[in-house]
Write a protein that holds these residues in place. Structure first.
Motif, PDB file in Angstrom:
ATOM      1  N   GLU A 260      57.887 -13.273   8.623  1.00  0.00           N
ATOM      2  CA  GLU A 260      57.113 -12.493   9.552  1.00  0.00           C
ATOM      3  C   GLU A 260      56.401 -13.271  10.855  1.00  0.00           C
ATOM      4  OE1 GLU A 260      54.561  -9.535   8.320  1.00  0.00           O
ATOM      5  OE2 GLU A 260      55.951  -8.279   7.057  1.00  0.00           O
ATOM      6  N   LYS A 265      56.796 -15.343  16.466  1.00  0.00           N
ATOM      7  CA  LYS A 265      56.420 -16.647  17.353  1.00  0.00           C
ATOM      8  C   LYS A 265      58.046 -16.761  18.303  1.00  0.00           C
ATOM      9  CE  LYS A 265      52.450 -18.044  16.384  1.00  0.00           C
ATOM     10  NZ  LYS A 265      51.781 -17.310  17.463  1.00  0.00           N
ATOM     11  N   ILE A 266      59.040 -16.807  17.346  1.00  0.00           N
ATOM     12  CA  ILE A 266      60.338 -16.922  18.205  1.00  0.00           C
ATOM     13  C   ILE A 266      60.407 -15.740  19.313  1.00  0.00           C
ATOM     14  CG2 ILE A 266      62.599 -16.918  18.026  1.00  0.00           C
ATOM     15  CD1 ILE A 266      62.423 -18.304  15.267  1.00  0.00           C
ATOM     16  N   ARG A 269      58.412 -16.192  22.428  1.00  0.00           N
ATOM     17  CA  ARG A 269      58.500 -17.235  23.422  1.00  0.00           C
ATOM     18  C   ARG A 269      60.038 -16.837  24.068  1.00  0.00           C
ATOM     19  NH1 ARG A 269      57.792 -22.804  23.375  1.00  0.00           N
ATOM     20  NH2 ARG A 269      59.324 -22.818  25.156  1.00  0.00           N
TER      21      ARG A 269
END
Lengths: 271, 256, 277
Positions: A260, A265-266, A269
């Motif tokens: 999770e 985070k990905i 971004r």
């Protein structure tokens, strides 16, 4: 005079709507309460039993389950990694298949309405049968092991992703598609240069979410013979090795939470 | 002189029964700058889209350089569309791609399907796209993402995309309806100057009568799907304008 | 007209100045996306290698699967007298579990929401408990409860309640935290107590979101309740397990069809409700 009459009418209308809303709320509440009581009777649910079971549950948790047996973590590590691999492979293969299917299933991109209906129906069947049940059915043909786990995760991913991808495709701005058509582009070019760039954020976000779902599902798929940590948990319970079970649960916790964390985070971004 | 575009007895009825166009007839000659005016819902957009068959005509012919577009098969339609550039009210750029890439989309019709899909364009196409961008003053923005631009800049990219097709005809559907007054003038100047310099025929839908009079070499007024005026801007009297707009003179520029 | 005239007259000279500036450098591509993609591809290949899937078995299994699919037809509906009550039991387990979870989470969510909790530590503790409940899958909760209270629908209800509770606390608390702080302030300023603030200010504001989450959770729970039987926690899953174990594929198909209809109709129904809310 005329105005006054109108206003009275309006007030009455408002009162009417209010009353209807109140009746609606009461009916819904009654329905929910009724369903709950019906369910409680049907499942022989008794608060007494829950509270008397509370002692048993806490005994079980604090004496049998805890503390976790850290020494088994080495052998469980292989199982939890297997779970991770299954979830990831299921997501990648599932997303690839869903990518193709969703272009056929979305109203904006489908080559033919009949294809759209067929694909939608097919994925709806896949989606509305739980992954664990797919695993149970597949075990009969493939035998126990990671093949079954991976395949049922792929099926689950295809069912889920085709639907959400197709919905994303249907929300695409058709004016932009028109603009590319007006330049004389071919169907494939319009898809690749016009549709796809608009589709990418949704594609990435939903695939990552599907990875989360897959990791969750793959922790339990082993219970019916799909390999991974679920198999270890099932085995531990059958052999009364509860401290090993709790260690396995902790590993599940770590895996799910870190997935999770990473996916969020990905997502931040990329989008 | 041979007309570049002939519209013959064109009708369009939508499946829900709305009659968008009925019995439209006119010819457009090379080098003309035709402005189509009329209230919203008069059928201006439908008329323009029938010309490159983004909308399927119900009856009648649309003939571009002696080719009947309405009779062409899908491959022929694509070949005809390559020679007709189109500019849209909402720009219709692909937001996440670069400005240059959006301009290069005008070359897709000339590029092989696979290369075009992968976004691989020839050196020549890229140089030419860069030249076009320099012409509309967007050289510095060429590697920016399309959604980072202002409205006026986006429309200049839209024009560049149409130009990169090396079109014989440009169709512009309300190109300034989503822009502020300053950008509107800039965009109209670009369209007009480029079409004059490159000898491109233009058909422009506009809301604003004043703008139409300023740029047009010929004005076509339509109302309820029918042509009710076709002539020089000087012939467009107040009486005719009133007739076209039913006394509803539209504001000069739409407030955003 | 006059407005149009005002702006610069010669646009081309203006542009030329623009062009005279320094060379335009092609911006570097964002390596993050490429990095993630490359890592994803490598990890995919690595995972495939590590899973060590037996491809000949995959092929044979697929053939066997289609033969089995053929064997499954026609579905055997003669067992309906056992199957339908089991399906209803699954439905009841899901409803009861969800209702319990909703009721408890309504209280705990306000303790978990940082803008309403008595202090930060309470919010954090409640939230970490919610995480623990949410992250452990329903079926594992069911296994734990079976050991504690025995087989039957009760461990199923508890498992669904506990797992849903974890998720509902999280999303309810989020809805409350997203609420406009000014509204709470306004009620505080009028001298309202914390229960009054919740009842009069918070609940009416977040009610729609709460209903939407509840419907979604019920939808998920009905899916989950059909599989709980696989470990002995009651419902239709148990019937399917039994049919598959005794190679009674025709009955298994019938049960699968019942499960499909259950979940599918709930999906349809909740789509309807979502439109209304």
């Amino acid at each position: 005079m005329h105005n006054k009459g109108k206003r009275v009418m309006e007030l009455e209308e408002i009162r009417d709507i209010r009353q209807r809303k109140r009746v609606q709320t009461i009916l819904i509440t009654l329905l929910v309460v009724g369903l709950t009581i019906w369910s409680a009777l049907g499942t022989d649910f008794s608060v007494y039993e829950v509270f008397s079971g509370l002692g048993l549950i806490s005994n079980f948790v604090f004496i049998d389950l805890l503390p976790p047996d850290v020494s088994t973590s080495g052998s469980l590590l292989g199982a939890i990694l297997e779970t991770l691999y299954m979830g990831f492979v299921g997501m990648v293969v599932g997303a690839m298949i869903a990518l193709v299917l969703s272009f056929l299933a979305a109203g904006t991109t489908t080559p033919h309405p009949i294809i759209q209906v067929v694909v939608r129906a097919f994925t709806s069947i896949i989606r509305n049968i739980p992954g664990l049940i797919w695993a149970l059915i597949l075990v009969a043909s493939y035998g126990i092991g990671v093949t079954v786990g991976t395949l049922s995760l792929i099926l689950g991913s295809v069912g889920f992703l085709t639907r959400v991808f197709a919905d994303t495709l249907e929300e695409i701005d058709t004016g932009k598609i028109e603009a590319l058509n007006a330049t004389g582009s071919s169907y494939l070019q319009v898809l690749a240069q016009g549709v796809f760039p608009q589709f990418i954020p949704g594609f990435v976000a939903w695939s990552l979410y599907n990875l989360e779902l897959n990791i969750r599902a793959s922790t339990i798929i082993g219970m019916v013979g799909g390999g991974g940590i679920g198999f270890a948990i099932q085995k531990g319970i059958k052999l009364f090795q509860y401290k090993e079970v709790s260690m396995a649960i902790i590993l599940v916790l770590v895996l799910i939470l870190s997935t999770e964390f990473l996916t969020s985070k990905i997502r931040e971004r990329i989008i | 002189m041979e007309p570049i575009l002939k519209i013959e007895n064109l009708d369009k009825v939508y499946p829900d029964g709305t009659v968008a166009l009925s019995n439209i007839n006119f010819n457009v000659y090379p080098g003309e700058f035709v402005v189509v005016i009329g209230p919203s819902g008069a059928g201006k957009s439908t008329l323009l889209r029938c010309m490159n068959r983004l909308v399927e005509p119900t009856n009648g012919n649309v003939i571009f350089k002696d080719k009947k577009i309405n009779k062409a098969n899908s491959k022929q339609v694509k070949q005809i569309r390559r020679e007709i550039g189109m500019v849209f009210q909402n720009f219709n750029l692909i937001d996440r791609l670069t400005v240059l890439n959006n301009v290069l989309h005008g070359r897709l019709g000339y590029t092989n399907t696979i290369k075009g899909s992968l976004g691989i364009f020839s050196k020549k196409d890229i140089t030419e796209a860069e030249e076009i961008l320099a012409r509309v003053g967007l050289s510095k923005q060429k590697y920016k993402r399309a959604d980072e631009l202002s409205g006026g800049q986006m429309q200049r990219v839209g024009i560049s995309r149409a130009l990169s097709q090396r079109p014989r005809l440009i169709l512009a559907d309300e190109p300034i309806a989503s822009l502020d007054p300053a950008s509107s003038k800039n965009i109209m100047d670009h369209i007009y100057n480029i079409c004059t310099e490159d000898k491109i025929t233009a058909i422009v839908n506009l809301h604003q009568v004043e703008v139409a009079i300023k740029y047009a070499t010929r004005i076509i007024g339509i109302q309820n799907g029918e042509v009710i005026f076709d002539g020089q801007p000087s012939q467009l009297t107040d009486k005719v304008i009133d007739e076209i707009y039913h006394d509803r003179r539209p504001p000069l520029v739409h407030a955003q | 007209m006059s407005e149009l005239e005002k702006s610069s007259d010669n646009i081309y000279s203006l542009n030329r100045n623009e062009d005279n500036n320094e060379m335009i450098v092609k911006p570097k591509k964002d390596f993050f996306i490429k990095g993630v993609l490359i890592f994803g591809c490598l990890f995919f290949l690595f995972s495939l290698y590590e899973l060590n899937i037996d491809y000949s078995n995959l092929l044979e299994g697929t053939v066997a699967f289609f033969i089995m699919l053929g064997d499954m037809f026609p579905p055997n509906i003669s067992e309906w007298a056992y199957v339908l009550p089991a399906a209803i039991e699954s439905l009841q387990v899901a409803i009861l579990g969800t209702v319990i979870a909703v009721v408890i989470s309504l209280v705990l969510a306000f303790l978990a929401a940082e803008n309403l909790a008595p202090n930060k530590w309470v919010a954090r503790i409640v939230k970490s408990f919610a995480t623990l409940m949410r992250v452990i899958p329903t079926i594992i909760w069911a296994l734990i409860f079976i050991v504690a209270v025995g087989l039957g629908p009760l461990p199923g209800v508890l498992a669904i309640a506990v797992h849903s509770l974890g998720m509902l606390i999280k999303v309810f608390a989020q809805s409350v935290e997203e609420m406009d702080g000014g509204k709470i302030e306004a009620l505080k300023a009028s001298g309202a107590g914390s229960v009054q603030i919740i009842a009069q200010g918070v609940i009416p504001t977040v009610l729609t979101a709460l209903m939407a989450w509840t419907i979604l959770r019920l939808e998920i729970d009905i899916g989950e309740s059909t599989i709980l039987g696989l470990v002995g926690a009651g419902g239709i899953g148990w019937e399917l397990m039994r049919a598959m174990r005794s190679y009674d594929f025709n009955t298994a198909l019938f049960i699968t069809m019942v499960i499909f209809v259950m979940i599918f109709s709930v999906e349809m129904l909740s789509n309807r409700l979502k439109l209304k809310v």
